[in-house]
Design an enzyme around this catalytic site. Structure first.
Site, mmCIF file in Angstrom:
data_model
loop_
_atom_site.group_PDB
_atom_site.id
_atom_site.type_symbol
_atom_site.label_atom_id
_atom_site.label_comp_id
_atom_site.label_asym_id
_atom_site.label_seq_id
_atom_site.Cartn_x
_atom_site.Cartn_y
_atom_site.Cartn_z
ATOM 1 N N HIS A 84 0.791 -1.099 0.261
ATOM 2 C CA HIS A 84 0.076 -0.349 0.124
ATOM 3 C C HIS A 84 0.820 0.941 0.272
ATOM 4 O O HIS A 84 1.814 0.871 0.739
ATOM 5 C CB HIS A 84 -0.590 -0.225 1.515
ATOM 6 N N ASP A 143 -7.808 -5.873 0.675
ATOM 7 C CA ASP A 143 -8.346 -6.416 -0.191
ATOM 8 C C ASP A 143 -8.339 -8.177 -0.197
ATOM 9 O O ASP A 143 -9.011 -8.873 -0.222
ATOM 10 C CB ASP A 143 -7.868 -5.799 -1.082
HETATM 11 N N1 CMC Z 1 4.062 -8.084 -4.152
HETATM 12 C C1 CMC Z 1 5.177 -8.523 -4.132
HETATM 13 N N2 CMC Z 1 5.470 -6.575 -4.263
HETATM 14 C C2 CMC Z 1 5.183 -5.622 -4.065
HETATM 15 C C3 CMC Z 1 3.896 -5.910 -4.017
HETATM 16 C C4 CMC Z 1 3.160 -6.672 -4.022
HETATM 17 N N3 CMC Z 1 2.134 -6.822 -3.490
HETATM 18 N N4 CMC Z 1 3.594 -3.979 -3.385
HETATM 19 C C5 CMC Z 1 4.919 -3.916 -3.793
HETATM 20 N N5 CMC Z 1 5.858 -4.386 -3.772
HETATM 21 C C6 CMC Z 1 6.908 -4.065 -4.271
HETATM 22 C C7 CMC Z 1 7.340 -3.780 -5.821
HETATM 23 O O1 CMC Z 1 7.890 -4.178 -6.803
HETATM 24 C C8 CMC Z 1 8.545 -2.848 -5.256
HETATM 25 O O2 CMC Z 1 9.396 -3.309 -5.358
HETATM 26 P P1 CMC Z 1 11.155 -2.796 -5.790
HETATM 27 O O3 CMC Z 1 11.455 -1.803 -4.642
HETATM 28 O O4 CMC Z 1 12.457 -4.376 -5.168
HETATM 29 O O5 CMC Z 1 10.707 -2.979 -7.326
HETATM 30 C C9 CMC Z 1 8.347 -2.318 -4.073
HETATM 31 O O6 CMC Z 1 7.466 -3.490 -3.257
HETATM 32 C C10 CMC Z 1 7.353 -0.508 -3.965
HETATM 33 O O7 CMC Z 1 6.254 -0.769 -4.728
HETATM 34 P P2 CMC Z 1 5.852 0.328 -5.779
HETATM 35 O O8 CMC Z 1 5.122 -0.300 -6.360
HETATM 36 O O9 CMC Z 1 6.595 1.235 -5.614
HETATM 37 O O10 CMC Z 1 5.414 0.464 -4.494
HETATM 38 P P3 CMC Z 1 4.359 1.301 -4.844
HETATM 39 O O11 CMC Z 1 3.597 1.910 -2.909
HETATM 40 O O12 CMC Z 1 3.901 2.305 -5.764
HETATM 41 O O13 CMC Z 1 2.604 0.884 -3.982
HETATM 42 C C11 CMC Z 1 0.715 -0.804 -4.815
HETATM 43 C C12 CMC Z 1 1.512 0.013 -3.510
HETATM 44 C C13 CMC Z 1 -0.686 -0.796 -3.767
HETATM 45 C C14 CMC Z 1 0.092 -0.205 -6.156
HETATM 46 C C15 CMC Z 1 1.481 -2.229 -4.355
HETATM 47 O O14 CMC Z 1 2.100 -2.164 -3.121
HETATM 48 C C16 CMC Z 1 0.880 -3.124 -5.331
HETATM 49 O O15 CMC Z 1 0.835 -3.560 -6.685
HETATM 50 N N6 CMC Z 1 0.183 -4.221 -4.597
HETATM 51 C C17 CMC Z 1 -0.372 -5.087 -4.801
HETATM 52 C C18 CMC Z 1 -1.550 -5.047 -5.697
HETATM 53 C C19 CMC Z 1 -2.749 -4.079 -4.208
HETATM 54 O O16 CMC Z 1 -3.038 -5.750 -3.673
HETATM 55 N N7 CMC Z 1 -3.208 -3.613 -3.777
HETATM 56 C C20 CMC Z 1 -4.383 -2.836 -4.163
HETATM 57 C C21 CMC Z 1 -3.428 -1.826 -3.086
HETATM 58 S S1 CMC Z 1 -5.271 -1.048 -1.724
HETATM 59 C C22 CMC Z 1 -5.326 0.674 -2.475
HETATM 60 C C23 CMC Z 1 -6.270 0.855 -3.628
HETATM 61 O O17 CMC Z 1 -7.293 -0.094 -3.916
HETATM 62 O O18 CMC Z 1 -6.061 2.088 -3.119
#
Ligand code: CMC
Length: 375
Positions: free
Chosen positions: A256, A311
């Site tokens: 998140h 989720d």
């Molecule tokens: N599984 C594995 N690795 C992850 C995950 C995950 N679920 N989420 C983030 N990472 C890793 C990502 O690969 C990155 O690694 P590296 O630095 O080695 O490249 C690091 O963590 C940072 O990720 P980011 O994409 O820069 O982080 P963010 O703050 O932009 O992402 C997110 C937030 C929700 C998009 C992401 O955690 C994600 O894709 N989660 C899976 C989908 C999910 O469950 N989404 C619902 C979120 S609830 C919020 C809402 O609905 O708004």
């Protein structure tokens, strides 16, 4: 000018709607602790609070519920559009199309708060009708419109036919309270951004639905449900996670933008609810898979600031409530719409066109080569 990828940390507006207190693991709707609201209130009460800014008196809540019930059935042309959609259409796409179609034929020239609020409530009222009846239409059944006390009960009644148990109605209501609002997330930002052009409420909510669909946002509750189904039993969690991470996949229901130092405060409420539903159903496997996933992914990724998000358990709760997996997203939308309406109305009260900028990093001064001479 500062550049923040993904607009991380950028403040878009001042708001009195929702506070996420990450340090103390608390969420407040208009100052009220969400945990207490989830325990004691209903979706209609929480929606009233978010939209009107205060808890309703008993008579106001009764009137609000009557109003929503009177507007559940959308205009006939919307139902015709639903009937003519291909049976394979994704429920979230049908819902988005239906909300967009609600604008057709209406004089939208009045953009006053009252007019936009009325449009917002019409959409909120109709969403459970559209989502659950779409599931009936695609199964070859006709639409129904049964009496029900609130949006949660209505949705379950239309979707499954028959009478849901009191625990099931309560669980759906809690899910809707918990999903109703979460500060400046992508879909709320999208709604506000569209509304800031002085476009209409239907347009803002249609855009918000388009945003919610993405797997990095609301779509994660569908992906999480599919993952839990695919894993099947708790003993298979570790192998599944190891192989997903080895192939560079993200685990849905984890991570998140806001919660990087600890889990989402809503998790506690949802975990308890999932456990109660598991007991009532007599099949604890989906709940146990989620529990094991939470523990195992935590052991692997918490050092990177990745914890379970809502989720994960929402998908388990919806499974126990008998939702077909792809109905998870409309179920999220018909809750979050309360937050979207509140944000649009709040922003419009001090509207300024949202128009960010970008940093150009491409070339300049290239020589134009006539078409015939290009290689
Ligand atoms: N599984 C594995 N690795 C992850 C995950 C995950 N679920 N989420 C983030 N990472 C890793 C990502 O690969 C990155 O690694 P590296 O630095 O080695 O490249 C690091 O963590 C940072 O990720 P980011 O994409 O820069 O982080 P963010 O703050 O932009 O992402 C997110 C937030 C929700 C998009 C992401 O955690 C994600 O894709 N989660 C899976 C989908 C999910 O469950 N989404 C619902 C979120 S609830 C919020 C809402 O609905 O708004």
């Amino acid at each position: 000018m500062a550049y923040s990828p993904g607009l991380e940390g950028v403040v878009v507006k001042e708001s009195e709607i929702c506070l996420i207190d990450v340090e103390n693991s608390k969420i407040y709707y208009r100052g009220y602790d969400l945990e207490e609201l989830a325990e004691k209130s209903t979706f209609e009460e929480a929606a009233y609070l978010l939209i009107y800014g205060r808890l309703p008196k008993a008579s106001e809540l009764a009137e609000f519920k009557r109003l929503l019930a009177s507007m559940r059935r959308p205009p006939d042309h919307v139902i015709s559009i639903m009937r003519s959609a291909p049976r394979s259409a994704e429920p979230i796409d049908v819902l988005r199309t239906a909300v967009s179609a609600m604008a057709l034929g209406e004089d939208l020239s009045d953009r006053s708060r009252e007019a936009e609020l009325r449009r917002g409530l019409a959409v909120m009222a109709a969403m459970p009708y559209v989502a659950a009846n779409w599931d009936r239409i695609r199964r070859g059944l006709d639409v129904v419109d049964p009496p029900a006390d609130g949006q949660a009960e209505y949705f379950l009644k239309v979707l499954r036919g028959g009478e849901p148990t009191p625990l099931q109605i309560r669980a759906m209501d809690v899910m809707m309270v918990v999903y109703a609002e979460h500060s400046m997330n992508n879909s709320s930002f999208t709604a506000v951004s569209v509304a800031s052009t002085l476009s209409d409420m239907y347009a803002a909510l249609t855009a918000a639905l388009a945003s919610l669909k993405g797997p990095l946002h609301g779509g994660a509750n569908v992906d999480a449900a599919r993952m839990i189904e695919e894993i099947g039993s708790p003993e298979r969690v570790e192998r599944w996670v190891d192989s997903a991470l080895a192939s560079g996949r993200r685990i849905p229901g984890f991570g998140h933008r806001i919660y990087k130092r600890g889990p989402d405060p809503r998790l506690k409420v949802l975990r308890r609810l999932a456990e109660a539903l598991a007991k009532e159903s007599g099949d604890s496997r989906p709940y146990e898979v989620a529990r094991r996933l939470e523990e195992y992914v935590h052991s692997k990724l918490s050092g990177k600031g990745i914890f379970a998000n809502t989720d994960l358990y929402a998908s388990v709760i919806f499974k126990y409530l008998g939702l077909p997996t792809d109905l998870n997203l409309p179920a999220f939308a018909m809750s979050r719409v309360a937050g979207w309406i509140a944000h649009v109305l709040e922003y419009r009260a001090r509207n300024r066109l949202i128009r960010p900028t970008e940093k150009y990093v491409g070339p300049v001064g290239l020589r134009y080569i006539p078409l015939a001479e290009r290689r």
